[in-house]
Design an enzyme around this catalytic site. Structure first.
Site, short mmCIF file in Angstrom:
data_model
loop_
_atom_site.label_atom_id
_atom_site.label_comp_id
_atom_site.label_asym_id
_atom_site.label_seq_id
_atom_site.Cartn_x
_atom_site.Cartn_y
_atom_site.Cartn_z
CG ASP A 1 55.78 9.79 24.08
OD1 ASP A 1 55.49 9.81 22.93
OD2 ASP A 1 57.13 9.43 24.41
N GLY B 1 68.29 -1.68 17.82
CA GLY B 1 67.56 -1.46 16.81
C GLY B 1 66.11 -2.35 16.73
CB ALA B 2 65.33 -5.20 18.93
CB SER C 1 68.71 5.07 20.29
OG SER C 1 67.45 5.15 20.20
CD GLU D 1 66.89 9.41 19.82
OE1 GLU D 1 67.67 8.86 20.79
OE2 GLU D 1 66.72 8.99 18.64
CG ASP E 1 61.33 5.61 24.41
OD1 ASP E 1 60.34 5.03 24.87
OD2 ASP E 1 61.50 5.51 22.94
C1 GLA Z 1 58.97 5.56 20.39
C2 GLA Z 1 59.25 6.97 21.03
C3 GLA Z 1 58.47 7.17 22.11
C4 GLA Z 1 57.14 7.25 22.18
C5 GLA Z 1 56.74 5.56 21.15
C6 GLA Z 1 55.58 5.27 20.85
O1 GLA Z 1 59.40 4.63 21.40
O2 GLA Z 1 60.69 6.86 21.10
O3 GLA Z 1 58.95 8.67 22.70
O4 GLA Z 1 56.41 7.75 21.16
O5 GLA Z 1 57.76 5.48 20.12
O6 GLA Z 1 54.50 5.23 22.03
#
Ligand code: GLA
Length: 351
Positions: free
Chosen positions: A18, A99-100, A105, A137, A149
């Protein structure tokens, strides 16, 4: 009284793509952050997980390196964008492990955003909520994550994964086959996304894009990498293949071909492990063993370096496979490991 539930996420495929504006295919999961409360003039929140109460006023937002920074970050980006929500008095709880590697977050940030959106009638569309939460973030909390996310937590849909083009933010809901079960396996190893390895990967990928003069990894072909240092080639070639795999995985899911879908996931795991260097012994162990135990496929999910992995299993065998892998894993590794048999969930919402 307002009550928000905000899901976590797992990424089915499209890892570390991403931040070069490639393809991803995550789903929101039915493990939630819950925020309950009322309108107030200040912010006064109690976190059940941290067993801690935090208060702040809405005149300035100072970072304090605690969970409350996620709340402050949301206020900061909202204020910067011209919104003026007032405070919240309430409590935070839920069953999403923190945190897993399940995006606790982003889940928390979107939960706060949704609360304010609703309580103060801000009228922010979901896509913008995702972009604002990512900004909080990146700029306030200081984690340079991509959009995946926040996007799926804002827009997820029950029973579906989301195929997202992270450049155009065009998305498509992909119906998940009924007898397919996603097994989420927490390795017991907490990981810090701010950790240098994620930042290094991101910087390198951005540098490569700049050098070859392209905006998105979707447009890059292996030939473009000629002349780059070996390690750059190796890393970016992974991203090119991963984008292609997301497209293939999407087609397999649409046809209900779970076997093929699983195979693509396992292939993705070994590619990211060997060529992108973000796996670890625990994640590799899980993938190898769970496939032997009968999973259709498995891979690490999220940033890697510990955290969580997923396996695609038959619904009927899910519990049995999960119990077996947990036993085998905890014999060798971390006793804090846990599994969850999750379902794809709707995005953040009021209840
Ligand atoms: C974390 C980041 C995402 C993405 C993933 C890896 O979850 O928050 O934006 O980069 O790592 O795919």
């Amino acid at each position: 009284m307002y009550r928000v539930i905000s899901p976590g996420r797992v990424n089915l495929i499209g890892e570390h793509t991403d931040y070069t504006f490639g393809y991803v295919m995550p789903m929101a999961v039915n493990l939630y952050t819950v925020i309950e409360g009322e309108k107030s003039e200040v912010v006064e929140l109690y976190s059940e997980h941290f067993n801690e109460r935090k208060t702040f006023e809405l005149d300035s937002f100072q970072k304090e390196n605690s969970w409350v920074d996620y709340v402050k970050g949301i206020y900061k980006v909202l204020f910067d964008a011209g919104f003026r929500p007032r405070g919240i008095k309430g409590r935070i709880s839920g069953n999403l492990p923190i945190g897993a590697g399940l995006s606790s977050s982003a889940s928390f940030e979107l939960g706060i955003m949704q609360f304010l959106n609703e309580a103060y009638n801000l009228g922010i569309p979901r896509k913008d909520m995702a972009l604002l939460a990512q900004k909080a973030e990146n700029e306030f909390v200081g984690v340079p994550c991509g959009i995946m996310d926040q996007f799926v937590i804002a827009l997820g849909k029950e029973g579906h994964a989301m195929f997202i083009d992270t450049e155009t933010l065009h998305y498509e809901y992909i119906h998940l086959p009924k007898d397919m079960q996603v097994l989420v396996f927490y390795t017991g190893i907490k990981r810090e996304l701010a950790s240098s390895a994620y930042v290094d990967r991101k910087r390198m990928a951005e540098k490569i894009l700049k050098r070859i003069g392209k905006k998105s990894s979707k447009e890059v072909i292996e030939r473009d990498l000629r002349g780059l240092p070996g390690i750059y080639k190796k890393r970016f070639a992974y991203i090119i293949r991963e984008n292609e795999r997301v497209l293939k995985a999407k087609e397999a899911l649409k046809k209900g071909d779970i076997e093929k879908f699983g195979k693509i996931l396992t292939e993705a795991h070994w590619d990211i492990a060997e060529n992108y260097g973000v796996s670890c012994g625990e994640l590799d162990f899980f993938v190898r063993k769970v496939v032997k135990l009968g999973a259709y496929g498995a891979r690490l999910t999220g940033a890697g370096f510990g955290g969580t992995a997923i396996a695609i299993v038959d619904k009927e065998k899910a519990e049995e496979i999960a119990e077996k892998i947990l036993r085998e894993y905890t014999k060798v590794f971390n006793w804090k490991a846990r599994y969850f048999l999750v379902e794809a969930s709707d995005g953040v919402r009021m209840i």
